[in-house]
Design a protein around this motif. Sequence first.
Motif, PDB file in Angstrom:
ATOM      1  N   ASN A 147       0.610  -1.151   0.041  1.00 61.44           N
ATOM      2  CA  ASN A 147       0.095  -0.135  -0.140  1.00 61.44           C
ATOM      3  C   ASN A 147       1.020   1.381   0.110  1.00 61.44           C
ATOM      4  OD1 ASN A 147       1.133  -0.095   2.784  1.00 61.44           O
ATOM      5  ND2 ASN A 147      -1.023  -0.338   3.494  1.00 61.44           N
ATOM      6  N   ALA A 148       2.056   1.105  -0.268  1.00 61.52           N
ATOM      7  CA  ALA A 148       3.131   2.400  -0.396  1.00 61.52           C
ATOM      8  C   ALA A 148       2.597   3.137  -1.632  1.00 61.52           C
ATOM      9  CB  ALA A 148       4.324   1.934  -0.465  1.00 61.52           C
ATOM     10  N   ASP A 152       6.364   7.553  -2.745  1.00 62.11           N
ATOM     11  CA  ASP A 152       7.417   6.939  -1.855  1.00 62.11           C
ATOM     12  C   ASP A 152       8.027   5.877  -2.562  1.00 62.11           C
ATOM     13  OD1 ASP A 152       8.119   6.794   0.939  1.00 62.11           O
ATOM     14  OD2 ASP A 152       6.920   4.855   1.398  1.00 62.11           O
ATOM     15  N   ILE A 153       7.499   5.105  -3.235  1.00 65.00           N
ATOM     16  CA  ILE A 153       8.326   3.848  -3.686  1.00 65.00           C
ATOM     17  C   ILE A 153       9.486   4.389  -4.674  1.00 65.00           C
ATOM     18  CG2 ILE A 153       8.188   1.808  -5.537  1.00 65.00           C
ATOM     19  CD1 ILE A 153       5.159   1.540  -4.339  1.00 65.00           C
ATOM     20  N   SER A 158      15.279   5.350  -5.580  1.00 65.20           N
ATOM     21  CA  SER A 158      16.421   6.392  -6.154  1.00 65.20           C
ATOM     22  C   SER A 158      17.480   6.454  -4.951  1.00 65.20           C
ATOM     23  CB  SER A 158      15.679   7.795  -6.364  1.00 65.20           C
ATOM     24  OG  SER A 158      14.695   7.580  -7.313  1.00 65.20           O
ATOM     25  N   ALA A 159      16.944   6.466  -3.718  1.00 63.81           N
ATOM     26  CA  ALA A 159      17.889   6.415  -2.565  1.00 63.81           C
ATOM     27  C   ALA A 159      18.785   5.390  -2.389  1.00 63.81           C
ATOM     28  CB  ALA A 159      17.038   6.775  -1.016  1.00 63.81           C
ATOM     29  N   ALA A 160      18.122   4.065  -2.678  1.00 60.28           N
ATOM     30  CA  ALA A 160      18.983   2.936  -2.658  1.00 60.28           C
ATOM     31  C   ALA A 160      19.918   2.858  -4.138  1.00 60.28           C
ATOM     32  CB  ALA A 160      18.016   1.709  -3.039  1.00 60.28           C
ATOM     33  N   GLY A 205       6.344  -2.239  -1.301  1.00 61.53           N
ATOM     34  CA  GLY A 205       4.981  -1.674  -2.243  1.00 61.53           C
ATOM     35  C   GLY A 205       5.260  -2.006  -3.772  1.00 61.53           C
ATOM     36  N   VAL A 206       6.395  -3.024  -4.035  1.00 63.48           N
ATOM     37  CA  VAL A 206       6.769  -2.917  -5.234  1.00 63.48           C
ATOM     38  C   VAL A 206       6.086  -4.525  -5.698  1.00 63.48           C
ATOM     39  CG1 VAL A 206       8.495  -3.665  -6.802  1.00 63.48           C
ATOM     40  CG2 VAL A 206       8.888  -1.662  -5.374  1.00 63.48           C
ATOM     41  N   ARG A 207       5.237  -4.309  -6.765  1.00 62.66           N
ATOM     42  CA  ARG A 207       4.646  -5.670  -7.149  1.00 62.66           C
ATOM     43  C   ARG A 207       5.441  -6.281  -8.313  1.00 62.66           C
ATOM     44  NH1 ARG A 207      -1.419  -3.069  -6.801  1.00 62.66           N
ATOM     45  NH2 ARG A 207      -1.574  -2.800  -4.270  1.00 62.66           N
ATOM     46  N   ASN A 208       5.936  -5.353  -9.302  1.00 68.08           N
ATOM     47  CA  ASN A 208       6.687  -6.250 -10.587  1.00 68.08           C
ATOM     48  C   ASN A 208       7.650  -4.882 -11.015  1.00 68.08           C
ATOM     49  OD1 ASN A 208       6.982  -7.782 -12.599  1.00 68.08           O
ATOM     50  ND2 ASN A 208       5.519  -6.817 -14.006  1.00 68.08           N
ATOM     51  N   VAL A 209       8.788  -5.301 -11.549  1.00 70.22           N
ATOM     52  CA  VAL A 209       9.736  -4.600 -12.066  1.00 70.22           C
ATOM     53  C   VAL A 209       9.985  -4.789 -13.589  1.00 70.22           C
ATOM     54  CG1 VAL A 209      12.220  -3.889 -11.957  1.00 70.22           C
ATOM     55  CG2 VAL A 209      11.001  -4.612  -9.912  1.00 70.22           C
TER      56      VAL A 209
END
Length: 217
Positions: A147-148, A152-153, A158-160, A205-209
């Motif tokens: 639910n992010a 925010d995701i 980007s920070a990572a 919150g990531v569901r797919n890339v």
Amino acid sequence: MKSDVQLKKDVEQELEWDPSINAAGVGVEVHDRIVTLAGHLGSFSEKLAARRAAQRVEGVKGVVVELDVRLPTQDTRSDEEVAGVVRSVLEWTAGLSEKAVKVTVEKGCVTLSGDVDWGYQKKAAEDAVVRLRGVVTVVNQIIVHGNASSGDIASKISAALQRHAEDEARHINVSVSEGTVTLRGKVGSFPERSIACNAAWSAPGVRNVIDQLSIGG
């Protein structure tokens, strides 16, 4: 810049150098720095290893895999046996219960379905299965719930990226829609591309890339 002829030679030598690959079963063609691998190999993990070997070669812009898996007699398993082993591996290595991830096997093709909370769990489930004997291919239909917000995701990814590869991060654009992350831009190598994709999968919150990154050089 390497010519297609030189790249073909380098890829063939890389395949021969990797002891996990039967290089005799792989044909290599190169056009405009895009490598196509064709032929027959004895396991799904060997097929993945061949793809990684081609990606390791400097100058390769992309890899097309047209390899078939033909299991040797000693590695052939019934679908029931494969399903049982897959179930155990998911529970012991990925910590995913039968309630979270369902397993279906048909002629060695393993389909994973169900619901998890994190994208990395979906990826871990697939990684745990691909090396098993008797597996011809893996279809990952696991759904990730989160639910992010998209903003925010994107900011966390980007920070990572900045932490993992600051120079490359400047050339990567991150967009998010309904939990699906799309990476665009240019990186210097396949390992850098892998770092970016792993960072995206690890964000809440990531569901797919969707990887649309190109290799520079």
